[in-house]
Structure formats: structure tokens, C-alpha cells
Design an enzyme around this catalytic site. Sequence first.
Site, PDB file in Angstrom:
ATOM      1  N   ARG A   3      33.180  46.795  53.128  1.00 18.95           N
ATOM      2  CA  ARG A   3      32.454  45.422  53.514  1.00 18.95           C
ATOM      3  C   ARG A   3      34.190  44.572  53.945  1.00 18.95           C
ATOM      4  O   ARG A   3      34.589  44.085  52.936  1.00 18.95           O
ATOM      5  CB  ARG A   3      31.577  44.401  53.325  1.00 18.95           C
ATOM      6  CG  ARG A   3      30.955  42.953  53.759  1.00 18.95           C
ATOM      7  CD  ARG A   3      29.853  43.120  53.102  1.00 18.95           C
ATOM      8  NE  ARG A   3      29.175  41.653  54.114  1.00 18.95           N
ATOM      9  CZ  ARG A   3      29.797  40.378  54.027  1.00 18.95           C
ATOM     10  NH1 ARG A   3      30.795  40.169  53.678  1.00 18.95           N
ATOM     11  NH2 ARG A   3      29.081  39.892  54.873  1.00 18.95           N
ATOM     12  N   LYS A  62      37.877  37.173  48.447  1.00 14.22           N
ATOM     13  CA  LYS A  62      37.139  36.516  47.193  1.00 14.22           C
ATOM     14  C   LYS A  62      37.944  36.428  46.353  1.00 14.22           C
ATOM     15  O   LYS A  62      39.532  36.185  46.123  1.00 14.22           O
ATOM     16  CB  LYS A  62      35.972  37.199  46.656  1.00 14.22           C
ATOM     17  CG  LYS A  62      34.575  37.801  47.727  1.00 14.22           C
ATOM     18  CD  LYS A  62      33.323  38.115  47.412  1.00 14.22           C
ATOM     19  CE  LYS A  62      32.477  38.381  47.864  1.00 14.22           C
ATOM     20  NZ  LYS A  62      31.480  39.838  48.026  1.00 14.22           N
TER      21      LYS A  62
END
Length: 270
Positions: free
Chosen positions: A248, A213
Site C-alpha cells: 500500500r 511513514k
Amino acid sequence: MKKPKVKIMGVLNVTPDSFSDGGNFSTLDKALAQADRLVDAGADIIDIGGESTRPFSEPVPVKKEMQRVIPVIAAIRKKHTVPISIDTTKALVAEAALGSGADIINDISALRKDPNMIALVRKTDVPVIIMHMKGSPSNMQVKPEYDDVMAEIMTFFQERIEKITACGIKKDRLIIDPGIGFGKTLQHNLTLLKELHRFSEFGLPVLLGHSRKRFLGDITGVDSEEKRDTATAVVSALCSRKNIDIIRVHNVAATREALLVAEAVMADPA
């Protein structure tokens, strides 16, 4: 294969526009091959999504999302026994996915976006991941603000858990995801990572989804999402003892190795 205590959820985006791997696995053959790689690398769960939730993304019609995910789920289920998670906010997509072999519903709206999702969840017995997000993917990164990010998100989960269980859904089916990067600044994300252990106060499994991210790029200066796997693995290792249950990630192999090393280094002396 040796596996860490924390379960690893491998990301499989069958979309043309996801922030990291959009378009890479948008055909059935490519998606199935990637699923094979994730399983071989040690994935405990495969999370399949047919709608990008990157910042400023636009919604995808139900029909198109189903065309993307259902054939992939069915093909993976024929070949592997690995649990499959369907990443969707739409009840119709979730229902079709479960019918094709999915085992988990992963709803980034925490069952709020589609009014039919609660009813679907109630008539099934599968685990459900509920995530915190401030706003929607189309606007969540437009100057997100909190008076106290931890307090607000803890309150959010308390309220959602009460609402969901009041609808007849057992609490022990829920998994909570703090929503790293979903309506959060760099500092918000860092605060959440430092305080991850607090989410275990709900007595539910906690999922961490930080893979590749933007905040990792803000820290490291690495612009390419696919080159943020090292930073992702470092965060995974650092957070592995913060009472999290599932991580994840896109790169399962790197995360598995990082978790195994972290567990060995931080293990109590014999």
C-alpha cells in the site's frame, strides 16, 4: 504495462488532515483525477479513506466520512474497473461504500472498533483487511512497548482470526496487515520488516503499508512526508521476497519500478 508479482494498492485520502496528502484530494474532481493517475501508474487496487488515522488524529463522524468517500467511490466505479478498497472502521460507511462500488473492506481496527462490523462482513463476500494496532490513532505513538513485538503481533492475528472465523466468516476472505507505524517505534518497525515472511504462516495474503511513514524519516532525516517516496520504494523492493502480496503506497509509479527491478535482480538464474 508490465506489472510486478506483488500487487500495488494506491492510497487515495479524501481527507483534509491525513499525514502525507491531507487536503490534496478533498474535492471530487481532484480525487477522481488522482484515481486516474493511480490507475495509469499501475495500481491494482485503490484504497479510499475519509478519516485520517495519523498519530494523534481525532475520529470523524459517520455522516462526514460518508460525504467524503461515497461520491468518490461512485465516480471511480463509473470510470474504472480497478478494485476499490474502503479504509474505514465504521460498518455504516463500509456498507454504503460497498453499495457504491467498493470491493474490499480495510479496517485498521481488525473488526474490533464497531460492534456492527462483524455482522456486515458476515453478510457480504468481499475480502477484508485486518490490521494490528496498539491503542488507537489518538494515543498509539505514546511510548508503545512490547516484550516481544513479533510474538505479540503473531498472537494477536491468531486470536483475531479465530474470533472472526468463529463468527461465521470464512478465513480465506482475510488479509493481514502488521500495521507498520501503528503503535510501533522505529525498532519495532524494523523488526517487523525483517520478519515479514513469518506472517505467511497464517496461510493468508499479507499487506505491507509503510509508505512515507515517520520511521523512514527517522532513518533518512527527511522531514517532508512527500519526499519519502525513494525510501518507501527501497523498502518495497527489499521486502518483495518476504511473502507479501500487497503493498500500500502513495507513489504507485516509483513502487512499481522498484518492484520490477527487485524481481529481475533476485530472479533465479535461467
